[in-house]
Design a protein around this motif. Structure first.
Motif, PDB file in Angstrom:
ATOM      1  N   GLY A 197      24.261  92.329 138.265  1.00  0.00           N
ATOM      2  CA  GLY A 197      25.091  93.280 138.850  1.00  0.00           C
ATOM      3  C   GLY A 197      24.466  94.540 139.776  1.00  0.00           C
ATOM      4  N   LYS A 198      23.268  94.502 140.254  1.00  0.00           N
ATOM      5  CA  LYS A 198      22.761  95.518 141.062  1.00  0.00           C
ATOM      6  C   LYS A 198      23.401  95.590 142.342  1.00  0.00           C
ATOM      7  CE  LYS A 198      18.612  93.794 141.070  1.00  0.00           C
ATOM      8  NZ  LYS A 198      19.022  92.456 140.360  1.00  0.00           N
ATOM      9  N   SER A 199      23.639  94.398 143.007  1.00  0.00           N
ATOM     10  CA  SER A 199      24.367  94.558 144.427  1.00  0.00           C
ATOM     11  C   SER A 199      25.742  94.981 144.137  1.00  0.00           C
ATOM     12  CB  SER A 199      24.221  93.267 144.921  1.00  0.00           C
ATOM     13  OG  SER A 199      22.968  92.880 145.293  1.00  0.00           O
ATOM     14  N   THR A 200      26.424  94.531 143.073  1.00  0.00           N
ATOM     15  CA  THR A 200      27.700  94.729 142.827  1.00  0.00           C
ATOM     16  C   THR A 200      27.989  96.425 142.437  1.00  0.00           C
ATOM     17  OG1 THR A 200      28.181  92.526 141.862  1.00  0.00           O
ATOM     18  CG2 THR A 200      29.893  94.242 141.328  1.00  0.00           C
ATOM     19  N   LEU A 201      26.933  96.913 141.653  1.00  0.00           N
ATOM     20  CA  LEU A 201      27.190  98.334 141.633  1.00  0.00           C
ATOM     21  C   LEU A 201      27.038  99.054 142.680  1.00  0.00           C
ATOM     22  CD1 LEU A 201      27.475 100.498 139.358  1.00  0.00           C
ATOM     23  CD2 LEU A 201      24.719 100.462 138.862  1.00  0.00           C
ATOM     24  N   LEU A 202      26.101  98.750 143.606  1.00  0.00           N
ATOM     25  CA  LEU A 202      25.769  99.539 144.678  1.00  0.00           C
ATOM     26  C   LEU A 202      27.269  99.496 145.594  1.00  0.00           C
ATOM     27  CD1 LEU A 202      22.262  98.886 145.948  1.00  0.00           C
ATOM     28  CD2 LEU A 202      23.113 100.763 144.641  1.00  0.00           C
ATOM     29  N   LYS A 203      27.722  98.089 145.752  1.00  0.00           N
ATOM     30  CA  LYS A 203      29.019  98.132 146.423  1.00  0.00           C
ATOM     31  C   LYS A 203      30.354  99.223 145.875  1.00  0.00           C
ATOM     32  CE  LYS A 203      28.278  93.435 148.203  1.00  0.00           C
ATOM     33  NZ  LYS A 203      28.796  92.084 148.028  1.00  0.00           N
TER      34      LYS A 203
END
Length: 513
Positions: free
Chosen positions: A350-356
């Motif tokens: 969920g790294k990219s999700t958290l950045l979004k």
């Protein structure tokens, strides 16, 4: 604002003039009624002339009173505009809010002083004068006036509670319409390039229709309230008239007194009737003042976000639409301000999700994210985007010149562009040419955009993936150089980036229960 004690003290001369005019107006109304009664009894032309002179004096004073209210309106509008100008230079106000404040809020304040304030002053000053005259003339009639008086304010209060929500909705829809229109004008060139002008126009049309519908709902309630208030005041006057007529027939009251009270009764209820007519203006003025006060006095997101933000993530979960399993589940993090933080973890953690979520592209399904103790869900979209630089794994390359791609069509300051290009080994013979970029060049394009934006929060998704060690080192050196007074989050698997970061946050893949 105009109910503020300090404001009244600063403009006590104008308020004193208005008070004197209202007292004089009440005095002339009572005297005119007295002289009209005397004329009916005597038929004297001299008394008629005196009555007409008093009537003229009443309207003459009312004309002066109107000028004093206009002066007070001008003072308030000047004060509001001055505060707006201070806000514009002190912090950035989103375009839709700014247009609403400059035009609609100030205009509504002027309407308040021209249509509502004179009648409010009449209620506060004239009604006690007429009630005292009624008490000295006939206690029963004074009692009827006193008992029927609270009905109208009570009705206005009940209608006001219903109208408040609709007024707020109408103001919000108008603000949204202003914002949509501004964004369409600002991006019309880009929209034409990508053939999206019709879709944007349809969006603007939808916002316009919603604003019109919300305004119409307010006007419907305003019509109903005016009608109800007119009916109640008419019935109250009729009750006074019928009571006086019956008592006059039975000989319980003198003709002169009865006629005087009949002339005073409509004047007694006149300010209340006029308030009913201007009721929707009063509601709009109240909401406009509350809107201005909120925008002026609250510690805004932009103001608090001038420094690098401290990020608090509290019990955040997020599930993509049409997905059953959450991409993030029950995340709790505290990221200090001004740190370079590496987000790492297995693919799917969920790294990219958290950045979004941090960029405001998506909102958490559950939980809340705070920037400097301010919840992200309460922030205006324009303010949020302007203060965050977000670079995805594959930055978009527009079908435009390289210069326009790096500066996002001139929205970013290109002062440091040559320095950044040189530091990242991005050497192009002609920035005004259209050129395709490799994956590595695209990653560095996104980094250049993020640094040119000079935002306090920089979010980078795998900015060095696929780059050789030398280029990766240049990217990290450049980030270090520009990291002063910034909070930087980097989603990465790269060991060099993990060693470079001041803090490492590891996300774990959580299995479904």
């Amino acid at each position: 604002m105009f109910a503020n004690i300090n404001f009244i003290k600063q403009n006590k001369k104008v308020f004193g003039e208005i008070f004197f005019c209202k007292i004089a107006e009440g005095f002339f109304i009572v005297l005119a009624a007295k002289f009209l009664v005397r004329f009916v009894n005597s038929g004297s032309p001299e008394i008629l002339a005196q009555f007409l002179l008093l009537l003229s004096a009443r309207f003459f004073v009312a004309n002066f009173e109107e000028k004093f209210f206009s002066r007070l309106s001008e003072i308030v509008q000047t004060s509001v505009r001055k505060k707006l100008h201070e806000e514009i230079f002190r912090r950035e106000i989103p375009g839709g809010e700014l247009l609403t404040l400059i035009f609609d809020t100030v205009k509504t304040l002027d309407e308040f002083f021209s249509k509502v304030a004179p009648h409010v002053a009449g209620i506060l000053i004239l009604l006690p004068i007429f009630l005292v005259c009624a008490v000295f003339s006939d206690l029963l009639t004074a009692g009827i006036l006193f008992l029927t008086l609270p009905i109208s304010p009570l009705l206005l209060y009940l209608i006001g509670r219903t109208t408040a929500e609709k007024n707020s909705r109408a103001l919000a829809e108008l603000q949204k319409l202003n914002g949509e229109f501004r964004e369409l004008l600002a991006a019309v060139t880009t929209l034409k390039m990508f053939g999206r002008i019709n879709a944007a126009a349809a969006k603007l049309k939808s916002a316009s229709e919603k604003s019109s519908a919300a305004t119409l709902d307010v006007l419907k309630l305003a019509f109903v309230s005016s009608f109800a208030l007119e009916l109640i005041t008419t019935l109250s006057i009729a009750l006074v008239a019928v009571t006086l007529g019956l008592r006059l027939v039975s000989g319980d009251i003198e003709f002169d007194t009865a006629l005087f009270l009949l002339l005073i009764a409509p004047e007694f209820f006149l300010p209340l009737r006029k308030i009913g007519i201007a009721f929707h203006v009063a509601m709009s003025s109240r909401d406009a003042v509350n809107f201005f006060r909120t925008e002026s006095e609250k510690k805004s997101f932009v103001e608090k976000f001038r420094v690098p933000p401290e990020i608090s993530i509290e019990k955040v979960s997020f599930t993509y639409p049409e997905k059953k399993s959450p991409a993030l589940r029950d995340i709790n993090l505290k990221i200090p301000a001004g740190k370079i933080v590496a987000l790492t973890g297995e693919s799917g953690s969920g790294k990219s999700t958290l950045l979004k979520l941090l960029a405001g592209i998506n909102l958490p399904t559950e939980g809340e994210i705070f920037f400097n103790d301010l919840p992200i869900s309460k922030m205006q979209g324009d303010s949020l985007r302007e203060k965050i630089s977000y670079t995805p794994q594959a930055p978009h390359l527009f079908d435009a010149t390289l210069r326009e791609n790096f500066t996002v069509f001139g929205q970013l300051d290109e002062k440091f562009l040559p320095e950044l290009l040189t530091a990242l080994n991005l050497n192009f013979p002609d920035l005004n040419a259209v050129q395709k970029l490799s994956r590595g060049q695209l990653q560095r394009l996104g980094l250049v955009r993020a640094l040119l934006k000079n935002a306090p929060l920089i979010l980078l998704d795998e900015p060095t993936a696929g780059l050789d060690e030398v280029t990766e080192g240049k990217v990290l050196s450049l980030l270090k150089k520009f990291s002063s007074r910034k909070t930087i989050l980097i989603a990465t698997h790269r060991p060099a980036v993990l060693n470079f970061a001041e803090m490492i946050v590891r996300l774990e893949v959580k299995d479904d229960d």
